[in-house]
Design a protein around this motif. Structure first.
Motif, mmCIF file in Angstrom:
data_model
loop_
_atom_site.group_PDB
_atom_site.id
_atom_site.type_symbol
_atom_site.label_atom_id
_atom_site.label_comp_id
_atom_site.label_asym_id
_atom_site.label_seq_id
_atom_site.Cartn_x
_atom_site.Cartn_y
_atom_site.Cartn_z
ATOM 1 N N ALA A 120 0.830 -1.202 0.000
ATOM 2 C CA ALA A 120 0.000 0.000 0.000
ATOM 3 C C ALA A 120 0.867 1.256 0.000
ATOM 4 O O ALA A 120 0.615 2.214 -0.747
ATOM 5 N N ARG A 121 1.894 1.266 0.823
ATOM 6 C CA ARG A 121 2.785 2.427 0.891
ATOM 7 C C ARG A 121 3.516 2.640 -0.427
ATOM 8 O O ARG A 121 3.673 3.766 -0.903
ATOM 9 N N HIS A 122 3.956 1.546 -1.030
ATOM 10 C CA HIS A 122 4.676 1.644 -2.298
ATOM 11 C C HIS A 122 3.763 2.200 -3.390
ATOM 12 O O HIS A 122 4.200 3.012 -4.209
ATOM 13 N N LEU A 123 2.505 1.779 -3.380
ATOM 14 C CA LEU A 123 1.564 2.275 -4.380
ATOM 15 C C LEU A 123 1.395 3.790 -4.254
ATOM 16 O O LEU A 123 1.357 4.516 -5.252
ATOM 17 N N GLN A 124 1.302 4.264 -3.017
ATOM 18 C CA GLN A 124 1.144 5.699 -2.827
ATOM 19 C C GLN A 124 2.393 6.455 -3.265
ATOM 20 O O GLN A 124 2.307 7.477 -3.947
ATOM 21 N N MET B 269 9.619 -4.618 -3.599
ATOM 22 C CA MET B 269 8.970 -3.549 -4.349
ATOM 23 C C MET B 269 9.663 -3.263 -5.685
ATOM 24 O O MET B 269 9.028 -2.828 -6.637
ATOM 25 N N ARG B 270 10.965 -3.521 -5.762
ATOM 26 C CA ARG B 270 11.628 -3.399 -7.064
ATOM 27 C C ARG B 270 11.057 -4.404 -8.055
ATOM 28 O O ARG B 270 10.791 -4.074 -9.217
ATOM 29 N N VAL B 271 10.889 -5.634 -7.590
ATOM 30 C CA VAL B 271 10.326 -6.656 -8.471
ATOM 31 C C VAL B 271 8.871 -6.329 -8.812
ATOM 32 O O VAL B 271 8.447 -6.469 -9.967
ATOM 33 N N PHE B 272 8.125 -5.863 -7.827
ATOM 34 C CA PHE B 272 6.728 -5.480 -8.068
ATOM 35 C C PHE B 272 6.654 -4.381 -9.132
ATOM 36 O O PHE B 272 5.861 -4.469 -10.085
ATOM 37 N N SER B 273 7.471 -3.357 -8.990
ATOM 38 C CA SER B 273 7.463 -2.246 -9.947
ATOM 39 C C SER B 273 7.836 -2.721 -11.350
ATOM 40 O O SER B 273 7.222 -2.326 -12.340
ATOM 41 N N ARG B 274 8.837 -3.576 -11.418
ATOM 42 C CA ARG B 274 9.324 -4.054 -12.716
ATOM 43 C C ARG B 274 8.232 -4.772 -13.501
ATOM 44 O O ARG B 274 8.138 -4.646 -14.721
ATOM 45 N N HIS B 275 7.400 -5.501 -12.802
ATOM 46 C CA HIS B 275 6.437 -6.351 -13.496
ATOM 47 C C HIS B 275 5.011 -5.802 -13.551
ATOM 48 O O HIS B 275 4.223 -6.248 -14.383
ATOM 49 N N PHE B 276 4.684 -4.846 -12.687
ATOM 50 C CA PHE B 276 3.287 -4.411 -12.640
ATOM 51 C C PHE B 276 3.069 -2.937 -12.926
ATOM 52 O O PHE B 276 1.955 -2.552 -13.281
#
Length: 357
Positions: free
Chosen positions: A54-58, A308-315
């Motif tokens: 949630a924090r990363h999304l914001q 979060m790096r992996v999350f950002s890379r793929h989504f």
């Protein structure tokens, strides 16, 4: 004979994909199931680890969907203490899949629990989110009125979200013998009184969790047909087990294995459901235990950053987009505060009673 592994890509081999990965660069995802655009409403639900996403999304400037916002005049610390912005609605930590399923059913009028108010000293709390008001409610009716208001926001979360990130946390819980509802904590820990005639412990099986998760995804699809569901499994171990016959390490292993199997089964069976391997990144042998604090439960910032790096890379459509390029709809989402973890109330209650764990 031709070796059938000869044509397999590097990510299929432990030595190439795990051992050879530089520190902090392990990426267990193969491809990107979908991308999150700035116009998509992204909601979160689940265990305490979900708050990191949630924090990363914001911070990424995406549209983190929080319809249940704090009242005007409430400071950010007060809002976080009362669970505003911690998740998309004030449901607190939803640790088991059964809790998520019954939350949906309560929100849409298909379930009315028989035990819907607990006393805590001279105040009253909601058995399904007993910590959202630190000082409690003045009366049972205040609890019920607040629940009615809250469930209206829950309907919006499930009906309007374009992406729902659901972090699976536990298989253990406590439920009512009267109607089978699962409480957020054991009766007597954060409110209420434990009565073995009315309450029982439960540890859900792999089949039960998979069935519940499929039912939950079906319910979301029934009222929000275009929503994508992103499943994750929390890497945080259980803080305690109610199974006296089993060691906490074995209890944790069972719980996480069941949740991981259920997530895989449902993601494979449903095109609108995907899995994100945050559990694998944190607990992998590749990290050599470096992603946990000294308590071996709390996840260090370096581990969260890797996830979060992996999350950002793929989504994320553009992971290099400046934070704040799309204003978040809720300013009360904590960005640096401690993760709110309802499970920790177990040890706090024991310490308050003079027990030293």
């Amino acid at each position: 004979m031709t070796n059938p592994y000869r044509s397999q890509p590097d990510h299929c081999f432990w030595s190439r994909a795990v051992v050879a990965a530089p520190p902090g660069q392990l990426d267990p995802m193969v491809g990107s199931p979908f991308r999150i655009t700035p116009d998509m409403k992204v909601a979160t639900l689940g265990s305490c680890f979900a708050q990191n996403i949630a924090r990363h999304l914001q911070r990424s400037g995406l549209n983190y969907f929080v319809p249940e916002t704090a009242p005007d005049g409430l400071s950010s610390d007060e809002a976080a203490a009362r669970n505003y912005g911690v998740f998309s609605a004030r449901y607190g930590n939803v640790y088991t899949v059964r809790q998520a399923l019954q939350l949906f059913d309560r929100a849409f009028g298909a379930l009315q629990p028989k035990e819907d108010v607990w006393a805590r000293g001279e105040v009253f709390v909601d058995p399904f989110r007993p910590l959202i008001e630190p000082e409690g409610f003045a009366s049972p009716q205040h609890v019920r009125d607040a629940a009615t208001t809250h469930l209206a926001y829950v309907r919006r979360v499930f009906s309007e979200a374009d992406v729902l990130v659901f972090t699976l946390g536990l298989t253990e819980g406590w439920r009512s013998r009267e109607d089978g509802v699962v409480f957020a904590t054991a009766p007597g820990v954060a409110g209420g009184v434990f009565d073995p005639e009315r309450h029982e412990r439960v540890n859900f099986t792999a089949r039960e969790v998979s069935d519940d998760l499929q039912a939950f995804c079906d319910r979301i699809a029934g009222i929000n047909r275009d929503a994508r569901i992103l499943l994750t499994v929390s890497p945080v171990p259980l803080i305690a087990t109610h199974r006296a016959e089993q060691h906490i390490l074995s209890a944790t292993t069972y719980s996480k294995a069941v949740l991981r199997v259920a997530a895989e089964e449902i993601a494979q069976a449903n095109p609108h459901v995907s899995y994100f391997p945050s559990f694998e990144i944190i607990t992998s042998a590749h990290s050599r235990g470096s992603y946990f604090e000294a308590d071996l439960r709390s996840v260090r910032e370096v581990g969260i950053a890797h996830v979060m790096r992996v999350f950002s890379r793929h989504f994320l459509i553009n992971e290099d987009a400046p934070a704040g390029s799309v204003p978040p709809p809720c300013a009360t989402v904590p960005t640096e505060a401690d993760v709110v973890c309802d499970e920790e109330v177990i040890e706090r209650a024991l310490r308050a009673s003079g027990f030293s764990s």
